[in-house]
Design an enzyme around this catalytic site. Structure first.
Site, PDB file in Angstrom:
ATOM      1  N   LYS A 120      21.417  -6.346 -17.048  1.00  0.00           N
ATOM      2  CA  LYS A 120      22.190  -5.734 -15.960  1.00  0.00           C
ATOM      3  C   LYS A 120      23.596  -5.365 -16.394  1.00  0.00           C
ATOM      4  O   LYS A 120      24.152  -4.369 -15.933  1.00  0.00           O
ATOM      5  CB  LYS A 120      22.256  -6.671 -14.743  1.00  0.00           C
ATOM      6  N   LYS A 203       6.640  -0.887 -13.917  1.00  0.00           N
ATOM      7  CA  LYS A 203       6.577  -1.542 -12.604  1.00  0.00           C
ATOM      8  C   LYS A 203       7.017  -0.580 -11.494  1.00  0.00           C
ATOM      9  O   LYS A 203       7.966   0.179 -11.682  1.00  0.00           O
ATOM     10  CB  LYS A 203       7.526  -2.747 -12.663  1.00  0.00           C
ATOM     11  N   LYS A 206      12.159   0.064  -6.693  1.00  0.00           N
ATOM     12  CA  LYS A 206      13.023   0.847  -5.810  1.00  0.00           C
ATOM     13  C   LYS A 206      14.074   1.606  -6.604  1.00  0.00           C
ATOM     14  O   LYS A 206      14.700   2.521  -6.088  1.00  0.00           O
ATOM     15  CB  LYS A 206      13.658  -0.042  -4.742  1.00  0.00           C
TER      16      LYS A 206
HETATM   17  P1  AMP Z   1      13.052  -6.939  -6.534  1.00  0.00           P
HETATM   18  O1  AMP Z   1      12.667  -5.748  -5.732  1.00  0.00           O
HETATM   19  O2  AMP Z   1      12.926  -6.695  -8.015  1.00  0.00           O
HETATM   20  O3  AMP Z   1      14.379  -7.533  -6.134  1.00  0.00           O
HETATM   21  O4  AMP Z   1      11.981  -8.076  -6.257  1.00  0.00           O
HETATM   22  C1  AMP Z   1      11.819  -8.723  -5.020  1.00  0.00           C
HETATM   23  C2  AMP Z   1      10.469  -9.420  -5.012  1.00  0.00           C
HETATM   24  O5  AMP Z   1       9.401  -8.465  -5.031  1.00  0.00           O
HETATM   25  C3  AMP Z   1      10.223 -10.330  -6.242  1.00  0.00           C
HETATM   26  O6  AMP Z   1       9.503 -11.476  -5.829  1.00  0.00           O
HETATM   27  C4  AMP Z   1       9.391  -9.463  -7.154  1.00  0.00           C
HETATM   28  O7  AMP Z   1       8.567 -10.207  -8.008  1.00  0.00           O
HETATM   29  C5  AMP Z   1       8.549  -8.650  -6.161  1.00  0.00           C
HETATM   30  N1  AMP Z   1       8.235  -7.320  -6.752  1.00  0.00           N
HETATM   31  C6  AMP Z   1       9.109  -6.309  -6.975  1.00  0.00           C
HETATM   32  N2  AMP Z   1       8.497  -5.222  -7.495  1.00  0.00           N
HETATM   33  C7  AMP Z   1       7.177  -5.564  -7.633  1.00  0.00           C
HETATM   34  C8  AMP Z   1       6.008  -4.875  -8.124  1.00  0.00           C
HETATM   35  N3  AMP Z   1       6.053  -3.632  -8.572  1.00  0.00           N
HETATM   36  N4  AMP Z   1       4.840  -5.543  -8.103  1.00  0.00           N
HETATM   37  C9  AMP Z   1       4.764  -6.808  -7.639  1.00  0.00           C
HETATM   38  N5  AMP Z   1       5.806  -7.505  -7.164  1.00  0.00           N
HETATM   39  C10 AMP Z   1       7.013  -6.909  -7.154  1.00  0.00           C
END
Ligand code: AMP
Ligand code: TRP
Length: 343
Positions: A120, A203, A206
């Site tokens: 980051k 992955k 957002k």
């Molecule tokens: P983030 O959006 O990266 O802050 O992640 C928030 C939560 O959503 C965490 O528990 C991540 O592991 C889950 N998460 C985010 N993107 C994915 C994805 N593409 N597939 C599965 N889980 C996700």
């Protein structure tokens, strides 16, 4: 200290940053699992980690909106604010206060090894906020302020949970107590990872510049169907074994998404669609996705029309969270030798 580790009653804690919208990946990889844990009857505490979000610049109005929208997403996905504790981090002072104690327990060397900080902060680490560097100590505080035992997170958070264990162990060791539990990570495997609709090796996120790469929980039925129909695939029909999808990441991703939405296994999907082309499979997937996601989307919009009610729910959750965390913080201060006036 006794030989057998102290047993802490099971309590699940997890957090999501209110920094942007929710995707299908967040829903299938996090929210849906959070709902299952709640419905299994374990005590569940879910936190919108706004103090983590501000470790990088957040526009105040957007942060407020994202926090409320995240709360709406949790509730629309099935989190019942009466059965789970749902709140935003900054309303419970114990998080920031315990984080300070942990800043004094964690070592510079431990934090310097954190790959998320390196990612980051990038090349310009000198210019990153001190908060971004200390972030994992705050995350440990989030969890340990509740004596939580199980923490469902994505693979990328594994290192932070190991640090949480190290902090708990060092605190317990330094003060000769068994005060903080050594938490169990509940890491979701690659099978629950939802990949980008444009590139099956990345992955779904957002932060991807292409909106076509993801399904947002705020997308309406038309957008969901269109994105899935236009998802990148290959010209081959679906095979009759899952192994045959090993080299076809985009096809594998759509099969996984179908399975997760329908609550069946990827093998079941293959059994049903073997030999069929994407001309058949994609519309079926689009119908299923709209069927499952449109009600969530509608409920989120409905909830967002009454932000005062969302704020009330978060305030109520914070009061209940505080009732658990404050006494733990007080005991921790006492262990450290910080005087508390008798009240
Ligand atoms: P983030 O959006 O990266 O802050 O992640 C928030 C939560 O959503 C965490 O528990 C991540 O592991 C889950 N998460 C985010 N993107 C994915 C994805 N593409 N597939 C599965 N889980 C996700
Ligand atoms: N760091 C986590 C993420 O970026 C969010 C988070 C903060 C968290 N505190 C937590 C997750 C405590 C689980 C438990 O996804």
């Amino acid at each position: 200290m006794s030989d057998t580790p102290k047993a802490f009653p099971p309590r699940i804690f997890s957090g999501i940053q209110p920094s942007g919208g929710l995707t299908l990946g967040n829903y299938l990889g996090a929210l849906k699992r959070f709902v299952q844990a709640q419905d299994d009857g374990t005590e569940t505490i879910y936190c919108m980690v706004d103090l983590h979000a501000i470790t990088v610049w957040q526009d105040p109005a957007k942060l407020r909106h994202a926090t409320r929208e995240l709360a709406a997403g949790f509730i629309a996905a099935g989190i019942d604010p009466a059965r789970s504790i749902l709140f935003n981090q900054s309303q419970v002072p114990a998080h920031a206060e315990l984080a300070w104690i942990f800043n004094c327990v964690a070592r510079m060397g431990w934090l310097k090894r954190m790959t998320q900080f390196k990612d980051k902060a990038g090349k310009n680490a000198e210019n990153a906020s001190v908060g971004l560097f200390a972030y994992p100590a705050l995350m440990a505080a989030d969890i340990l302020a509740y004596h939580a035992t199980h923490v469902p997170v994505g693979e990328d958070q594994k290192q932070h949970l190991e640090l949480t264990r190290d902090i708990a162990a060092k605190f317990n060791h330094d003060f000769g107590v068994e005060f903080f539990p050594i938490v169990e990570p509940v890491i979701e495997g690659a099978a629950t990872r939802v990949m980008s609709l444009r590139d099956g090796t990345k992955k779904m996120s957002k932060s991807d510049p292409s909106d076509m790469s993801r399904i947002n929980l705020t997308d309406d039925a038309d957008a969901i169907a269109q994105k899935l129909r236009k998802a990148r695939t290959d010209p081959e029909p679906l095979p009759d074994t899952l192994d045959a999808l090993a080299e076809r990441p985009e096809a594998r991703n759509l099969v996984n998404i179908y399975a997760a939405l329908a609550d069946i296994t990827p093998e079941d999907v293959i059994a049903q669609y073997a030999g069929q082309g994407f001309g058949t499979f994609k519309p079926a997937l689009a119908d299923l996705a709209v069927d499952k996601l449109a009600p969530i989307n509608a409920e989120m919009s409905r909830l967002m029309q009454d932000v005062a009610e969302i704020d009330r729910i978060l305030g109520d959750g914070a009061a209940r969270a505080n009732a658990i965390a404050q006494p733990i913080l007080e005991q921790c201060y006492d262990i450290v030798g910080l005087i508390r006036a008798a009240r």
